[in-house]
Design a protein around this motif. Structure first.
Motif, PDB file in Angstrom:
ATOM      1  N   GLY A   1       0.832  -1.206   0.000  1.00  0.00           N
ATOM      2  CA  GLY A   1       0.000   0.000   0.000  1.00  0.00           C
ATOM      3  C   GLY A   1       0.862   1.249   0.000  1.00  0.00           C
ATOM      4  O   GLY A   1       1.975   1.244   0.518  1.00  0.00           O
ATOM      5  N   VAL A   2       0.346   2.310  -0.607  1.00  0.00           N
ATOM      6  CA  VAL A   2       1.077   3.574  -0.645  1.00  0.00           C
ATOM      7  C   VAL A   2       0.159   4.666  -0.092  1.00  0.00           C
ATOM      8  O   VAL A   2      -0.968   4.844  -0.568  1.00  0.00           O
ATOM      9  CB  VAL A   2       1.493   3.933  -2.092  1.00  0.00           C
ATOM     10  CG1 VAL A   2       2.247   5.261  -2.108  1.00  0.00           C
ATOM     11  CG2 VAL A   2       2.334   2.819  -2.707  1.00  0.00           C
ATOM     12  N   VAL A   3       0.638   5.360   0.932  1.00  0.00           N
ATOM     13  CA  VAL A   3      -0.172   6.423   1.538  1.00  0.00           C
ATOM     14  C   VAL A   3       0.040   7.707   0.752  1.00  0.00           C
ATOM     15  O   VAL A   3       1.169   8.167   0.587  1.00  0.00           O
ATOM     16  CB  VAL A   3       0.220   6.646   3.018  1.00  0.00           C
ATOM     17  CG1 VAL A   3      -0.675   7.713   3.644  1.00  0.00           C
ATOM     18  CG2 VAL A   3       0.145   5.344   3.799  1.00  0.00           C
ATOM     19  N   LYS A   4      -1.071   8.272   0.261  1.00  0.00           N
ATOM     20  CA  LYS A   4      -1.003   9.498  -0.530  1.00  0.00           C
ATOM     21  C   LYS A   4      -1.525  10.664   0.298  1.00  0.00           C
ATOM     22  O   LYS A   4      -2.297  10.475   1.246  1.00  0.00           O
ATOM     23  CB  LYS A   4      -1.880   9.354  -1.786  1.00  0.00           C
ATOM     24  CG  LYS A   4      -1.418   8.269  -2.737  1.00  0.00           C
ATOM     25  CD  LYS A   4      -0.234   8.767  -3.510  1.00  0.00           C
ATOM     26  CE  LYS A   4       0.174   7.828  -4.610  1.00  0.00           C
ATOM     27  NZ  LYS A   4       1.421   8.228  -5.255  1.00  0.00           N
ATOM     28  N   GLU A   5      -1.151  11.881  -0.106  1.00  0.00           N
ATOM     29  CA  GLU A   5      -1.730  13.069   0.521  1.00  0.00           C
ATOM     30  C   GLU A   5      -3.242  13.050   0.303  1.00  0.00           C
ATOM     31  O   GLU A   5      -3.720  12.497  -0.692  1.00  0.00           O
ATOM     32  CB  GLU A   5      -1.150  14.345  -0.122  1.00  0.00           C
ATOM     33  CG  GLU A   5       0.347  14.559   0.092  1.00  0.00           C
ATOM     34  CD  GLU A   5       0.729  14.841   1.533  1.00  0.00           C
ATOM     35  OE1 GLU A   5      -0.174  15.127   2.350  1.00  0.00           O
ATOM     36  OE2 GLU A   5       1.931  14.741   1.847  1.00  0.00           O
TER      37      GLU A   5
ATOM     38  N   LEU B   1      -5.327   5.970   0.501  1.00  0.00           N
ATOM     39  CA  LEU B   1      -4.443   4.811   0.531  1.00  0.00           C
ATOM     40  C   LEU B   1      -4.536   4.143  -0.833  1.00  0.00           C
ATOM     41  O   LEU B   1      -5.624   3.752  -1.264  1.00  0.00           O
ATOM     42  CB  LEU B   1      -4.919   3.852   1.636  1.00  0.00           C
ATOM     43  CG  LEU B   1      -4.151   2.544   1.793  1.00  0.00           C
ATOM     44  CD1 LEU B   1      -2.682   2.792   2.129  1.00  0.00           C
ATOM     45  CD2 LEU B   1      -4.796   1.704   2.903  1.00  0.00           C
ATOM     46  N   LYS B   2      -3.400   4.052  -1.518  1.00  0.00           N
ATOM     47  CA  LYS B   2      -3.412   3.440  -2.844  1.00  0.00           C
ATOM     48  C   LYS B   2      -3.068   1.963  -2.717  1.00  0.00           C
ATOM     49  O   LYS B   2      -2.029   1.609  -2.159  1.00  0.00           O
ATOM     50  CB  LYS B   2      -2.398   4.138  -3.756  1.00  0.00           C
ATOM     51  CG  LYS B   2      -3.074   4.994  -4.801  1.00  0.00           C
ATOM     52  CD  LYS B   2      -2.079   5.547  -5.793  1.00  0.00           C
ATOM     53  CE  LYS B   2      -2.536   5.632  -7.141  1.00  0.00           C
ATOM     54  NZ  LYS B   2      -3.350   5.429  -8.029  1.00  0.00           N
ATOM     55  N   VAL B   3      -3.947   1.135  -3.227  1.00  0.00           N
ATOM     56  CA  VAL B   3      -3.722  -0.311  -3.165  1.00  0.00           C
ATOM     57  C   VAL B   3      -3.961  -0.920  -4.545  1.00  0.00           C
ATOM     58  O   VAL B   3      -4.541  -1.991  -4.685  1.00  0.00           O
ATOM     59  CB  VAL B   3      -4.613  -0.962  -2.073  1.00  0.00           C
ATOM     60  CG1 VAL B   3      -4.106  -0.644  -0.680  1.00  0.00           C
ATOM     61  CG2 VAL B   3      -6.062  -0.529  -2.209  1.00  0.00           C
ATOM     62  N   ASP B   4      -3.480  -0.186  -5.536  1.00  0.00           N
ATOM     63  CA  ASP B   4      -3.681  -0.574  -6.936  1.00  0.00           C
ATOM     64  C   ASP B   4      -3.084  -1.916  -7.313  1.00  0.00           C
ATOM     65  O   ASP B   4      -3.541  -2.552  -8.256  1.00  0.00           O
ATOM     66  CB  ASP B   4      -2.964   0.434  -7.864  1.00  0.00           C
ATOM     67  CG  ASP B   4      -3.753   1.675  -8.015  1.00  0.00           C
ATOM     68  OD1 ASP B   4      -4.476   2.007  -7.073  1.00  0.00           O
ATOM     69  OD2 ASP B   4      -3.631   2.313  -9.079  1.00  0.00           O
TER      70      ASP B   4
ATOM     71  N   SER C   1       5.893   9.639   6.052  1.00  0.00           N
ATOM     72  CA  SER C   1       6.690   8.478   6.488  1.00  0.00           C
ATOM     73  C   SER C   1       6.207   7.178   5.844  1.00  0.00           C
ATOM     74  O   SER C   1       6.926   6.190   5.794  1.00  0.00           O
ATOM     75  CB  SER C   1       6.610   8.334   8.007  1.00  0.00           C
ATOM     76  OG  SER C   1       5.269   8.047   8.380  1.00  0.00           O
ATOM     77  N   GLY C   2       4.948   7.173   5.394  1.00  0.00           N
ATOM     78  CA  GLY C   2       4.354   5.944   4.858  1.00  0.00           C
ATOM     79  C   GLY C   2       3.840   5.011   5.946  1.00  0.00           C
ATOM     80  O   GLY C   2       3.353   3.911   5.657  1.00  0.00           O
TER      81      GLY C   2
END
Ligand code: 5GP
Length: 192
Positions: free
Chosen positions: A12-16, A20-23, A185-186
């Motif tokens: 997962g990538v935490v975006k502003e 939460l991106k879980v593509d 920080s993610g």
């Protein structure tokens, strides 16, 4: 940590903007094995609850709901997003504000596919402010059907949808509840 939480931490990538991106496993590329584990877990949590149909919303809910449905022996109906205002009387409709796109969509379900005898499990990928769920609940109410429960993959516990839906008295089972996440920080912290 369960397998969904582990996967969120790994990929997962935490975006502003609280996104939460879980593509890579949930929203674009789909990890069907993971969906199967999620379906198994919802089936365990909703064991003994009467469910004869699963309702979700396009697009991201469909894959998850279809795999989960194998564990419930139930068909899946998905609410379609519609831009048409010329809807005939054959549809249940609700207006849903999109959290990710910030626009409003009409969502529709044909009256052919929901009726007052249905005991419905709602499945969706994310719960943020609860607009999508409230639209689906409205459609179920219009049909005179029953909400047997709600299964969410990822609930963002720092937004208010979960509290609203639980306060309405629905049984909500989220497989991962993110209580905090930080774009810089993610870091992601899950509810225990
Ligand atoms: P809500 O209606 O609860 O505010 O938002 C739920 C819908 O918005 C979900 O169906 C999902 O498609 C989308 N959504 C909300 N938050 C996120 C997020 O952090 N990441 C992704 N990928 N989708 C989200």
């Amino acid at each position: 940590m369960n397998c969904l939480e582990e996967r969120i931490v790994k990929d997962g990538v935490v975006k502003e903007g609280n996104i939460l991106k879980v593509d890579s496993f949930l929203n674009h590329q789909l990890d069907v094995e993971l969906f199967d584990e999620m379906g198994k877990e919802w089936a365990r949590r909703f064991e003994g609850v009467e469910i004869n149909k699963i309702l979700t919303i396009e697009a991201s809910g469909i894959g998850i709901a279809c795999v989960a449905a194998r564990h419930f022996n139930a068909p899946v109906v998905f609410a379609k997003k519609s831009h048409s205002i010329n809807l005939d009387g054959e549809m249940y409709t609700a207006e849903v504000e999109s959290f990710t796109h910030k626009n409003k969509n009409m969502v529709i379900v044909s009256k052919k596919f929901l009726n007052e005898n249905d005991k419905i499990l709602i499945i969706d990928d994310f719960l943020a402010n609860g607009c999508a769920l409230q639209g689906l609940i409205s459609i179920i109410n219009q049909a005179g059907a029953t909400v047997s429960g709600i299964g969410i993959a990822i609930e963002k516990g720092f937004q208010n949808g979960g509290q609203i839906i639980r306060n309405m008295g629905y049984r909500l089972e989220s497989l991962a509840i993110v209580d905090e996440m930080d774009a810089k920080s993610g870091n992601i912290i899950f509810r225990k």
